[in-house]
Write an enzyme that holds these catalytic residues in place. Structure first.
Site, short mmCIF file in Angstrom:
data_model
loop_
_atom_site.label_atom_id
_atom_site.label_comp_id
_atom_site.label_asym_id
_atom_site.label_seq_id
_atom_site.Cartn_x
_atom_site.Cartn_y
_atom_site.Cartn_z
N LEU A 8 47.45 44.00 20.21
CA LEU A 8 47.53 44.34 21.55
C LEU A 8 46.26 43.58 22.11
O LEU A 8 45.04 44.29 22.03
CB LEU A 8 47.60 45.76 22.10
CG LEU A 8 48.91 46.16 21.44
CD1 LEU A 8 49.23 47.67 21.85
CD2 LEU A 8 50.21 45.54 21.45
N ARG A 15 35.88 48.88 31.22
CA ARG A 15 34.63 49.45 30.82
C ARG A 15 33.68 48.76 30.34
O ARG A 15 32.32 48.94 30.24
CB ARG A 15 34.74 50.68 29.74
CG ARG A 15 35.35 51.94 30.45
CD ARG A 15 36.04 52.86 29.51
NE ARG A 15 37.22 52.51 28.96
CZ ARG A 15 37.85 53.20 27.96
NH1 ARG A 15 37.31 54.39 27.58
NH2 ARG A 15 38.82 52.72 27.70
N GLY A 81 50.45 49.44 30.24
CA GLY A 81 50.45 50.14 29.15
C GLY A 81 50.77 49.76 27.62
O GLY A 81 51.32 48.45 27.48
N ASP A 107 40.57 45.44 19.63
CA ASP A 107 39.26 46.06 19.79
C ASP A 107 38.65 46.74 18.94
O ASP A 107 38.02 47.58 19.00
CB ASP A 107 38.89 46.59 21.39
CG ASP A 107 40.12 47.97 21.40
OD1 ASP A 107 40.45 48.15 20.38
OD2 ASP A 107 39.98 48.46 22.50
N ARG A 332 16.20 19.69 16.03
CA ARG A 332 17.55 19.73 16.77
C ARG A 332 18.77 18.86 16.05
O ARG A 332 18.39 18.14 14.86
CB ARG A 332 17.35 19.05 18.18
CG ARG A 332 16.44 20.07 19.11
CD ARG A 332 15.61 19.41 20.06
NE ARG A 332 16.55 18.51 20.89
CZ ARG A 332 16.20 17.60 21.73
NH1 ARG A 332 14.79 17.29 21.54
NH2 ARG A 332 17.04 16.85 22.30
N SER A 404 -3.14 8.83 13.34
CA SER A 404 -2.83 9.99 14.60
C SER A 404 -2.67 9.46 16.08
O SER A 404 -3.37 8.28 16.15
CB SER A 404 -4.14 10.74 14.30
OG SER A 404 -4.20 11.75 13.26
C1 UD1 Z 1 44.90 54.08 23.12
C2 UD1 Z 1 45.98 55.12 22.93
C3 UD1 Z 1 45.06 56.21 22.24
C4 UD1 Z 1 44.19 56.00 21.29
C5 UD1 Z 1 43.13 54.88 21.60
C6 UD1 Z 1 42.27 54.52 20.57
C7 UD1 Z 1 47.80 54.80 24.06
C8 UD1 Z 1 48.64 55.01 25.07
N1 UD1 Z 1 46.62 55.49 23.78
O1 UD1 Z 1 44.01 54.35 24.38
O2 UD1 Z 1 45.91 57.25 21.91
O3 UD1 Z 1 43.38 57.21 20.70
O4 UD1 Z 1 44.00 53.73 22.09
O5 UD1 Z 1 41.33 53.78 20.91
O6 UD1 Z 1 48.39 53.66 23.45
N2 UD1 Z 1 46.68 46.79 26.11
C9 UD1 Z 1 47.65 45.78 26.45
N3 UD1 Z 1 48.40 45.78 27.42
C10 UD1 Z 1 48.33 47.05 28.30
C11 UD1 Z 1 47.40 48.00 27.93
C12 UD1 Z 1 46.56 47.90 26.64
O7 UD1 Z 1 47.57 44.68 25.62
O8 UD1 Z 1 49.04 47.17 29.27
C13 UD1 Z 1 45.90 46.59 24.71
C14 UD1 Z 1 44.28 46.51 25.41
O9 UD1 Z 1 43.96 45.37 25.36
C15 UD1 Z 1 43.56 47.17 24.10
C16 UD1 Z 1 44.74 47.92 23.58
O10 UD1 Z 1 45.93 47.71 23.96
O11 UD1 Z 1 43.34 45.97 23.00
C17 UD1 Z 1 44.42 49.60 23.65
O12 UD1 Z 1 44.29 49.89 25.02
P1 UD1 Z 1 43.40 50.71 25.85
O13 UD1 Z 1 43.61 50.82 27.21
O14 UD1 Z 1 42.21 50.43 25.12
O15 UD1 Z 1 43.91 52.16 25.15
P2 UD1 Z 1 43.35 53.55 25.05
O16 UD1 Z 1 43.09 53.90 26.63
O17 UD1 Z 1 42.04 53.24 24.51
#
Ligand code: UD1
Ligand code: CA
Length: 464
Positions: A8, A15, A81, A107, A332, A404
């Site tokens: 994902l 942040r 989400g 991440d 370089r 030189s």
């Molecule tokens: C998520 C989990 C949480 C867990 C935490 C660990 C959910 C609802 N929650 O929360 O339980 O403890 O990770 O770090 O899954 N992303 C998308 N599309 C979206 C939303 C997010 O691709 O619509 C990707 C983000 O880019 C990221 C990852 O999903 O790489 C996690 O998303 P993030 O918003 O960081 O989730 P958390 O709130 O940290």
């Protein structure tokens, strides 16, 4: 059994307060996304699906740069989400024909293959297996809610948790293994009636419990995610230390690991000594017995056996065996020092070949030049390579002695074993074995200092 991963990587990473997508931020020489892909690589999955959205083109390009087999993409145009992100991949056919699926965020740069292997091994027969970890401060994470028998019942997000649930310290890493059919079925009915109004991937867990849900606890320092730049720096320290530990175990001396910066992908042979303040970056390799630092930045460079580089910046260069660089030089791209050659103190070089044993010891600029083997370039020599329109080449023959403060106005050739007189501006070619001098005859003016003193002692109106 066909296996896929879904990474994902569509979110913005609010942040981070950045114009760049979070997963593109680099740590210890690689983007976070690249670290995740490298952790997946040894699992040899049939397919790796990266879900892109925010800055999709750049994220796609970064993933493609990893050159992984089975890499494909799914698009999530609006970030609704983590559940929605996986659903986009499913709707776009990314999981067609797959039996099991690892879902993970982009991440988690600290991730290593080992806990993923354990997750896959433990997940056989289960509908879902969660990689969890324990933290002292679980704020922000989804909590694993277990029943009295220890069976995981569901995951509750921090924002939706009650006080009792918020006290749970076992949290969701957002890394899971799913039976593909079970996951796909549950994704179709995700509600958005939660605090964040999102389709939570975590909501598939509760309904899958009757078909088998388990959890594997992993060390936090491997599975914890990076949400801001403070965590990014902390992850960097861990990753750099892992790289250095591998090097030290393979026979490299690192005098002070806390002050040594070696990017992943750099190769360093046995008995190399890395002094404090050394940065080795990009496509760099260092051969056995070389010594780098203190304070050196070496990027995209090959360093030969027994070479020495101290207090210098070297980029895109080839440093031959036993060659020496520094202190205080800048080499370089296109610089090549052959065996035993020297770029001493305060030397700038670019696009120049310094032949075997040739020396440029002090305060010189050598650009667009071929310096023959055994030649010696006197202090403060400059290759005058640029006429304001184009660059020209300087050739210095084997064994030549450039005096030189010689200006070598290119294009120019200094013959083998030839000499130039100190302070000369050389504009025409010098034959083999000849001496070229360009300066006016020296004059001696006797008594000059005394006459000057006498003149300055008179009142101003009497001065002639
Ligand atoms: C998520 C989990 C949480 C867990 C935490 C660990 C959910 C609802 N929650 O929360 O339980 O403890 O990770 O770090 O899954 N992303 C998308 N599309 C979206 C939303 C997010 O691709 O619509 C990707 C983000 O880019 C990221 C990852 O999903 O790489 C996690 O998303 P993030 O918003 O960081 O989730 P958390 O709130 O940290
Ligand atoms: Ca002069």
């Amino acid at each position: 059994m066909s296996r896929a991963a879904v990474v994902l990587a569509a979110g913005k990473g609010t942040r981070f307060r950045s114009d760049r997508a979070k997963v593109l931020h680099t740590v210890a020489g690689r983007s976070m996304l690249r670290w995740v892909l490298e952790a997946l690589r040894p699992l040899e999955l049939d397919r790796v699906v990266v879900v892109v959205g925010h800055q999709a083109d750049a994220v796609r390009a970064e993933a493609e740069a990893a050159g992984m087999d089975g890499l494909t993409f799914a698009q999530q145009d609006t970030q609704r989400g983590t559940g929605h992100a996986v659903r986009c991949a499913v709707d776009q056919g990314a999981l067609d024909g797959m039996d099991s699926v690892v879902v993970l965020p982009g991440d988690v740069p600290l991730l290593e293959p080992e806990p993923l292997r354990r997750l896959l091994d433990d997940s056989s027969g289960a509908a879902a297996t969660i990689l969890s970890f324990e933290v002292d401060d679980p704020a922000g994470y989804g909590r694993l809610v277990r029943d009295r028998a220890g069976q995981v019942n569901r995951i509750v997000e921090h924002a939706d948790a009650d006080a009792h649930e918020r006290a749970i310290r076992e949290v969701n890493s957002a890394i899971y293994a799913f039976d593909a059919k079970a996951l796909i079925g549950e994704l179709q009915s995700l509600a958005v009636d939660n605090e964040q109004g999102e389709e939570y991937l975590t909501d598939v867990i509760a309904p899958l419990v009757p078909r088998g849900v388990g959890a594997v606890v992993a060390p936090a320092e491997i599975v914890a995610g990076v949400n801001d730049r403070v965590q990014l720096a902390d992850a960097g320290a861990v990753l750099r230390r892992r790289v250095l530990d591998d090097l030290m175990r393979s026979g490299v001396t690192v005098v002070d690991p806390s002050a040594t910066y070696v990017e992943a992908g750099v190769s360093v042979d046995v008995d190399v000594v890395l002094q404090p303040g050394t940065h080795l970056e990009g496509a760099t390799s260092v051969a056995a017995g070389a010594e780098i630092g203190p304070y050196a930045r070496v990027k995209d460079t090959t360093v030969g056996e027994g070479a020495v580089i101290s207090y210098s910046v070297v980029t895109g260069a080839q440093i031959g065996p036993e060659a020496t660089v520094g202190p205080y030089s800048h080499l370089r791209p296109g610089t090549r020092l052959e065996r035993g050659a020297k770029a001493g103190e305060f030397v700038g070089m670019k696009n120049a070949v310094i032949g075997e044993g040739a020396k440029v010891p002090h305060l010189s600029y050598i650009g667009d030049a071929d310096i023959g083997p055994g030649a010696n370039i006197g202090a403060a020599t400059v290759t005058v390579n640029y006429d304001g329109f184009s660059k020209h080449r300087t050739v210095v023959g084997p064994g030549a002695r450039v005096g030189s403060d010689t200006m070598l106005v290119a294009p120019i050739t200094i013959g083998a074993e030839a000499y130039t007189g100190a302070g000369s501006v050389i504009t025409t070619d010098v034959p083999d074995g000849a001496l070229a001098v360009e300066r006016t005859e020296q004059r001696i003016i006797e008594g000059y200092a005394e006459r000057k003193r006498a003149r300055n002692a008179k009142p101003p109106e009497d001065r002639g």
